[in-house]
Design a protein around this motif. Structure first.
Motif, PDB file in Angstrom:
ATOM      1  N   LEU A 172      51.286  44.315  46.003  1.00  0.00           N
ATOM      2  CA  LEU A 172      52.061  43.422  46.855  1.00  0.00           C
ATOM      3  C   LEU A 172      52.074  43.927  48.294  1.00  0.00           C
ATOM      4  N   VAL A 173      51.273  44.948  48.580  1.00  0.00           N
ATOM      5  CA  VAL A 173      51.210  45.496  49.926  1.00  0.00           C
ATOM      6  C   VAL A 173      50.492  44.487  50.824  1.00  0.00           C
ATOM      7  N   PRO A 174      51.157  43.999  51.885  1.00  0.00           N
ATOM      8  CA  PRO A 174      50.522  42.962  52.711  1.00  0.00           C
ATOM      9  C   PRO A 174      49.133  43.329  53.213  1.00  0.00           C
ATOM     10  N   ALA A 175      48.937  44.588  53.646  1.00  0.00           N
ATOM     11  CA  ALA A 175      47.624  44.969  54.154  1.00  0.00           C
ATOM     12  C   ALA A 175      46.567  44.889  53.067  1.00  0.00           C
ATOM     13  N   ASP A 176      46.912  45.263  51.828  1.00  0.00           N
ATOM     14  CA  ASP A 176      45.971  45.139  50.714  1.00  0.00           C
ATOM     15  C   ASP A 176      45.589  43.687  50.503  1.00  0.00           C
ATOM     16  N   LEU A 177      46.577  42.806  50.520  1.00  0.00           N
ATOM     17  CA  LEU A 177      46.321  41.386  50.277  1.00  0.00           C
ATOM     18  C   LEU A 177      45.473  40.780  51.388  1.00  0.00           C
ATOM     19  N   VAL A 178      45.810  41.073  52.629  1.00  0.00           N
ATOM     20  CA  VAL A 178      45.072  40.511  53.759  1.00  0.00           C
ATOM     21  C   VAL A 178      43.619  40.956  53.746  1.00  0.00           C
ATOM     22  N   ASN A 179      43.373  42.197  53.397  1.00  0.00           N
ATOM     23  CA  ASN A 179      42.022  42.759  53.474  1.00  0.00           C
ATOM     24  C   ASN A 179      41.252  42.682  52.165  1.00  0.00           C
ATOM     25  N   ALA A 180      41.735  41.910  51.203  1.00  0.00           N
ATOM     26  CA  ALA A 180      41.105  41.857  49.881  1.00  0.00           C
ATOM     27  C   ALA A 180      39.752  41.150  49.935  1.00  0.00           C
ATOM     28  N   GLN A 181      38.772  41.766  49.325  1.00  0.00           N
ATOM     29  CA  GLN A 181      37.420  41.204  49.259  1.00  0.00           C
ATOM     30  C   GLN A 181      37.342  40.160  48.145  1.00  0.00           C
ATOM     31  N   PHE A 182      36.533  39.142  48.368  1.00  0.00           N
ATOM     32  CA  PHE A 182      36.326  38.102  47.362  1.00  0.00           C
ATOM     33  C   PHE A 182      35.749  38.708  46.092  1.00  0.00           C
ATOM     34  N   ARG A 183      36.329  38.357  44.937  1.00  0.00           N
ATOM     35  CA  ARG A 183      35.911  38.937  43.666  1.00  0.00           C
ATOM     36  C   ARG A 183      35.287  37.903  42.726  1.00  0.00           C
ATOM     37  N   GLY A 184      35.184  36.666  43.176  1.00  0.00           N
ATOM     38  CA  GLY A 184      34.637  35.629  42.319  1.00  0.00           C
ATOM     39  C   GLY A 184      33.124  35.663  42.252  1.00  0.00           C
ATOM     40  N   HIS A 185      32.590  34.803  41.403  1.00  0.00           N
ATOM     41  CA  HIS A 185      31.142  34.692  41.219  1.00  0.00           C
ATOM     42  C   HIS A 185      30.639  33.313  41.607  1.00  0.00           C
ATOM     43  N   ASP A 186      31.242  32.261  41.038  1.00  0.00           N
ATOM     44  CA  ASP A 186      30.694  30.908  41.177  1.00  0.00           C
ATOM     45  C   ASP A 186      30.649  30.465  42.634  1.00  0.00           C
ATOM     46  N   ARG A 187      29.453  30.127  43.088  1.00  0.00           N
ATOM     47  CA  ARG A 187      29.214  29.605  44.437  1.00  0.00           C
ATOM     48  C   ARG A 187      29.810  30.514  45.513  1.00  0.00           C
ATOM     49  N   LYS A 188      29.642  31.789  45.310  1.00  0.00           N
ATOM     50  CA  LYS A 188      30.218  32.791  46.204  1.00  0.00           C
ATOM     51  C   LYS A 188      29.780  32.593  47.656  1.00  0.00           C
ATOM     52  N   ILE A 189      28.500  32.285  47.865  1.00  0.00           N
ATOM     53  CA  ILE A 189      27.990  32.130  49.232  1.00  0.00           C
ATOM     54  C   ILE A 189      28.719  30.992  49.955  1.00  0.00           C
ATOM     55  N   ALA A 190      28.877  29.868  49.304  1.00  0.00           N
ATOM     56  CA  ALA A 190      29.529  28.725  49.935  1.00  0.00           C
ATOM     57  C   ALA A 190      31.003  28.998  50.203  1.00  0.00           C
ATOM     58  N   THR A 221      42.990  35.828  41.139  1.00  0.00           N
ATOM     59  CA  THR A 221      42.333  37.107  40.917  1.00  0.00           C
ATOM     60  C   THR A 221      40.995  37.240  41.639  1.00  0.00           C
ATOM     61  N   ASP A 222      40.453  36.138  42.162  1.00  0.00           N
ATOM     62  CA  ASP A 222      39.248  36.252  42.989  1.00  0.00           C
ATOM     63  C   ASP A 222      39.584  36.575  44.441  1.00  0.00           C
ATOM     64  N   SER A 223      40.880  36.764  44.729  1.00  0.00           N
ATOM     65  CA  SER A 223      41.431  37.109  46.047  1.00  0.00           C
ATOM     66  C   SER A 223      41.605  35.903  46.960  1.00  0.00           C
ATOM     67  N   ASP A 224      41.377  34.694  46.464  1.00  0.00           N
ATOM     68  CA  ASP A 224      41.684  33.487  47.231  1.00  0.00           C
ATOM     69  C   ASP A 224      43.169  33.152  47.098  1.00  0.00           C
ATOM     70  N   TRP A 225      43.731  32.573  48.149  1.00  0.00           N
ATOM     71  CA  TRP A 225      45.031  31.926  48.035  1.00  0.00           C
ATOM     72  C   TRP A 225      44.808  30.427  47.876  1.00  0.00           C
ATOM     73  N   HIS A 226      45.274  29.863  46.762  1.00  0.00           N
ATOM     74  CA  HIS A 226      45.292  28.419  46.574  1.00  0.00           C
ATOM     75  C   HIS A 226      46.530  27.870  47.270  1.00  0.00           C
ATOM     76  N   ILE A 227      46.347  26.952  48.196  1.00  0.00           N
ATOM     77  CA  ILE A 227      47.458  26.370  48.945  1.00  0.00           C
ATOM     78  C   ILE A 227      47.454  24.865  48.694  1.00  0.00           C
ATOM     79  N   ILE A 228      48.490  24.380  48.031  1.00  0.00           N
ATOM     80  CA  ILE A 228      48.618  22.949  47.773  1.00  0.00           C
ATOM     81  C   ILE A 228      49.372  22.329  48.937  1.00  0.00           C
ATOM     82  N   VAL A 229      48.726  21.391  49.618  1.00  0.00           N
ATOM     83  CA  VAL A 229      49.337  20.737  50.767  1.00  0.00           C
ATOM     84  C   VAL A 229      49.494  19.241  50.488  1.00  0.00           C
ATOM     85  N   ALA A 230      50.368  18.625  51.277  1.00  0.00           N
ATOM     86  CA  ALA A 230      50.621  17.187  51.153  1.00  0.00           C
ATOM     87  C   ALA A 230      50.705  16.566  52.533  1.00  0.00           C
ATOM     88  N   GLY A 231      50.539  15.248  52.569  1.00  0.00           N
ATOM     89  CA  GLY A 231      50.735  14.526  53.821  1.00  0.00           C
ATOM     90  C   GLY A 231      52.189  14.194  54.073  1.00  0.00           C
TER      91      GLY A 231
END
Length: 260
Positions: free
Chosen positions: A70-88, A152-162
């Motif tokens: 939960l350390v903010p610096a760890d979270l901010v600097n986290a490397q992508f850990r996923g596989h699917d369509r990693k380049i995109a 766990t892939d280090s992405d934040w999912h953000i659900i937004v609305a209009g």
């Protein structure tokens, strides 16, 4: 590498959780927060969600933080850990930015889910499978942040609305991506996007666990490249009542800032 300075802005701790049989009775108020833009809101834990990124789908990053950090610096600097369509997911389109007046206007500009799920050639999960023509767009749009989850892939999912109360009917998933390797062309921009999110949330970043809901929702301006998620069917990502009806995303987000 320098890491951002984190200044707690939590106004008050709130309620404890009441559980019965492992299920939350109601959304649990965690704390009230005020960010630098003057937006004050209460953060709730949301137990009703599904379709997380599975650990079996993750790759070992060059620099892996503990998933429970939960350390903010760890979270901010986290490397992508996923596989699917990693380049995109970890690169930015070179297209000009399109500015939309509303979230609904933006979503109407997208090809249908049927067209994308039956795309010719078919979209592939391979890590090196880059953007197709329909995804080669950059957009800017204002929206309201309803809920956020750290995956766990280090992405934040953000659900937004209009809608400013997150009552729909238009919900959309935007993702602040985990970082590519430090020598990647878009590393600095994607790192800044993660710092933007830390600023927006007064350094109170969600770590591994459930979605967090924000009340009142945070009014923000979002920029990023669009992306079609073939891993999840439309209507399954996010908390109940806030699930986008499309698998289109803004991914990666390149900027997310408060609208004061």
């Amino acid at each position: 590498m320098l890491v951002p300075s984190f200044r707690p802005a939590i106004v008050s701790l709130a309620l404890s959780v009441a559980f019965l049989g492992g299920c939350a009775q109601k959304p649990v108020a965690l704390k009230t927060v005020k960010n630098d833009a003057g937006q004050q809101y209460t953060v709730y834990a949301v137990d009703d969600w599904s379709h997380p990124e599975q650990e079996s789908e993750m790759e070992v990053a060059d620099s892996v933080m503990p998933l429970t950090s939960l350390v903010p610096a760890d979270l901010v600097n986290a490397q992508f850990r996923g596989h699917d369509r990693k380049i995109a997911k970890t690169s930015i389109s070179d297209a000009d930015t399109e500015d939309f007046q509303s979230l609904s206007a933006f979503t109407r500009s997208l090809p249908s889910d049927d067209d994308m799920r039956n795309h010719d050639p078919a979209l592939e999960e391979d890590a090196s499978f880059d953007r197709v023509e329909e995804e080669n767009r950059n957009v800017k749009v204002a929206a309201y942040v309803c809920a956020i989850k750290f995956e766990t892939d280090s992405d934040w999912h953000i659900i937004v609305a209009g809608d400013k109360r997150c009552n729909g009917p238009t919900f959309f998933n935007v993702e602040v991506s985990g970082l590519p390797k430090r020598n990647a062309a878009d590393y600095a921009t994607l790192l800044q996007a993660r710092k933007d999110l830390a600023t927006l949330l007064a350094d109170d970043l969600p770590g591994s666990g459930t979605y967090r809901r924000y009340d009142p929702p945070l009014h923000v301006q979002i920029e990023g490249s669009i992306f079609y998620d073939i891993d999840h069917a439309p209507g399954v990502v996010g908390p109940t009542g806030m699930r986008p009806s499309t698998a289109w995303e803004i991914h990666p987000v390149t900027s997310i800032v408060a609208i004061e």
